[in-house]
Write a protein that holds these residues in place. Sequence first.
Motif, PDB file in Angstrom:
ATOM      1  N   UNK A 106       0.816  -1.216   0.000  1.00 30.89           N
ATOM      2  CA  UNK A 106       0.000   0.000   0.000  1.00 30.89           C
ATOM      3  C   UNK A 106       0.856   1.276   0.000  1.00 30.89           C
ATOM      4  N   UNK A 107       2.111   1.156   0.409  1.00 27.94           N
ATOM      5  CA  UNK A 107       2.959   2.348   0.515  1.00 27.94           C
ATOM      6  C   UNK A 107       3.869   2.546  -0.687  1.00 27.94           C
ATOM      7  N   UNK A 108       3.966   1.560  -1.563  1.00 29.87           N
ATOM      8  CA  UNK A 108       4.952   1.619  -2.642  1.00 29.87           C
ATOM      9  C   UNK A 108       4.732   2.815  -3.550  1.00 29.87           C
ATOM     10  N   UNK A 109       3.493   3.102  -3.875  1.00 29.55           N
ATOM     11  CA  UNK A 109       3.208   4.236  -4.758  1.00 29.55           C
ATOM     12  C   UNK A 109       3.081   5.552  -4.005  1.00 29.55           C
ATOM     13  N   UNK A 110       2.853   5.486  -2.704  1.00 30.07           N
ATOM     14  CA  UNK A 110       2.612   6.707  -1.934  1.00 30.07           C
ATOM     15  C   UNK A 110       3.896   7.377  -1.465  1.00 30.07           C
ATOM     16  N   UNK A 111       4.848   6.591  -1.006  1.00 33.15           N
ATOM     17  CA  UNK A 111       6.078   7.154  -0.445  1.00 33.15           C
ATOM     18  C   UNK A 111       7.076   7.430  -1.571  1.00 33.15           C
ATOM     19  N   UNK A 112       7.471   8.680  -1.709  1.00 34.23           N
ATOM     20  CA  UNK A 112       8.371   9.071  -2.797  1.00 34.23           C
ATOM     21  C   UNK A 112       9.826   9.185  -2.355  1.00 34.23           C
ATOM     22  N   UNK A 113      10.070   9.202  -1.064  1.00 31.55           N
ATOM     23  CA  UNK A 113      11.443   9.309  -0.571  1.00 31.55           C
ATOM     24  C   UNK A 113      12.111   7.937  -0.570  1.00 31.55           C
ATOM     25  N   UNK A 151      14.895   5.807  -9.655  1.00 30.55           N
ATOM     26  CA  UNK A 151      16.253   6.346  -9.735  1.00 30.55           C
ATOM     27  C   UNK A 151      16.265   7.752  -9.149  1.00 30.55           C
ATOM     28  N   UNK A 152      17.110   7.952  -8.149  1.00 25.48           N
ATOM     29  CA  UNK A 152      17.237   9.251  -7.491  1.00 25.48           C
ATOM     30  C   UNK A 152      18.444   9.983  -8.064  1.00 25.48           C
ATOM     31  N   UNK A 153      18.187  11.080  -8.739  1.00 22.32           N
ATOM     32  CA  UNK A 153      19.268  11.880  -9.299  1.00 22.32           C
ATOM     33  C   UNK A 153      19.848  12.795  -8.221  1.00 22.32           C
ATOM     34  N   UNK A 154      21.157  13.084  -8.265  1.00 18.28           N
ATOM     35  CA  UNK A 154      21.763  13.982  -7.276  1.00 18.28           C
ATOM     36  C   UNK A 154      21.037  15.321  -7.221  1.00 18.28           C
ATOM     37  N   UNK A 155      20.731  15.756  -6.002  1.00 17.81           N
ATOM     38  CA  UNK A 155      20.095  17.052  -5.823  1.00 17.81           C
ATOM     39  C   UNK A 155      18.587  17.047  -5.969  1.00 17.81           C
ATOM     40  N   UNK A 156      17.988  15.873  -6.194  1.00 22.12           N
ATOM     41  CA  UNK A 156      16.531  15.793  -6.318  1.00 22.12           C
ATOM     42  C   UNK A 156      15.958  14.980  -5.167  1.00 22.12           C
ATOM     43  N   UNK A 157      14.808  15.412  -4.651  1.00 22.78           N
ATOM     44  CA  UNK A 157      14.196  14.732  -3.510  1.00 22.78           C
ATOM     45  C   UNK A 157      13.366  13.537  -3.934  1.00 22.78           C
ATOM     46  N   UNK A 158      12.734  13.637  -5.119  1.00 28.35           N
ATOM     47  CA  UNK A 158      11.876  12.557  -5.588  1.00 28.35           C
ATOM     48  C   UNK A 158      12.517  11.851  -6.779  1.00 28.35           C
ATOM     49  N   UNK A 159      12.221  10.571  -6.941  1.00 29.80           N
ATOM     50  CA  UNK A 159      12.893   9.784  -7.965  1.00 29.80           C
ATOM     51  C   UNK A 159      12.200   9.844  -9.323  1.00 29.80           C
ATOM     52  N   UNK A 160      12.935   9.417 -10.325  1.00 28.52           N
ATOM     53  CA  UNK A 160      12.344   9.074 -11.617  1.00 28.52           C
ATOM     54  C   UNK A 160      11.799   7.658 -11.481  1.00 28.52           C
ATOM     55  N   UNK A 161      10.528   7.479 -11.787  1.00 29.07           N
ATOM     56  CA  UNK A 161       9.868   6.200 -11.534  1.00 29.07           C
ATOM     57  C   UNK A 161       9.466   5.542 -12.850  1.00 29.07           C
ATOM     58  N   UNK A 162       9.807   4.289 -12.982  1.00 34.37           N
ATOM     59  CA  UNK A 162       9.368   3.501 -14.138  1.00 34.37           C
ATOM     60  C   UNK A 162       8.728   2.215 -13.632  1.00 34.37           C
ATOM     61  N   UNK A 163       7.626   1.828 -14.268  1.00 35.47           N
ATOM     62  CA  UNK A 163       6.903   0.621 -13.882  1.00 35.47           C
ATOM     63  C   UNK A 163       6.654  -0.230 -15.120  1.00 35.47           C
ATOM     64  N   UNK A 164       6.762  -1.541 -14.948  1.00 36.62           N
ATOM     65  CA  UNK A 164       6.472  -2.432 -16.063  1.00 36.62           C
ATOM     66  C   UNK A 164       6.315  -3.854 -15.525  1.00 36.62           C
ATOM     67  N   UNK A 165       6.097  -4.788 -16.433  1.00 39.64           N
ATOM     68  CA  UNK A 165       6.004  -6.189 -16.036  1.00 39.64           C
ATOM     69  C   UNK A 165       6.579  -7.077 -17.114  1.00 39.64           C
ATOM     70  N   UNK A 166       6.821  -8.314 -16.731  1.00 35.09           N
ATOM     71  CA  UNK A 166       7.232  -9.338 -17.679  1.00 35.09           C
ATOM     72  C   UNK A 166       6.355 -10.552 -17.467  1.00 35.09           C
ATOM     73  N   UNK A 167       6.098 -11.298 -18.517  1.00 35.45           N
ATOM     74  CA  UNK A 167       5.257 -12.480 -18.372  1.00 35.45           C
ATOM     75  C   UNK A 167       5.656 -13.575 -19.347  1.00 35.45           C
TER      76      UNK A 167
END
Length: 210
Positions: A106-113, A151-167
Amino acid sequence: MRLRFLLPFAVLATATPAMAQDSAQPACELHIWPAERFQAMTTGWLGGGLLDAAGHANGDKARRSHLASALDPQGQLDALTKLDLVKLLNLPPSKIVTHAEALDRKTINKIKTRRSDSAATCYSELMVTDVFYQKAAMWGRSLRTSFMLRTFQPGTAEPTIRKTMGGNGLKIFPVKEGEDTTAADAELIDVFQRNFSEAAGNFAKQTASR
């Protein structure tokens, strides 16, 4: 007299195929968390719905239990760290840090830090979010796995987020009650790894399209 030089124990203990080739600890870190949620869904020729779900409820419960056993948190981490994660994810040389306890879904998408206390300036997180078995009367059996890469870039508080799946499809799992599960367990681990390789390719496409 010949002298033997040994690497420090800490380096040996944490070395994985996904780490840098040289003996120096890389400056970057990749933190990994396993999934806590397993799902199983079987649909017959009725095509789903409450009646179809009720008819397969007991079987799907057993299949979820088998998934959770074969791909428990440590099993997921072992399967992933046997792959060349840094190369597959196109990351700079990185130290792999595994976390045995799954994150609350439940927290994976909510917490950005950051989800760890690491202060590394070059820092990424890989989360396994869902492991899903499906059997459809028309398409057969498959295992799907969802992943999130942050991925957290230097100097940024929030990450670049990518989501996907494999099947990928399954041929052995699930086995009948009372049968040996060794081959089915091995198949689940193999397909889980192939799912990640597929997901890594999807991450690369997402990056290229930006």
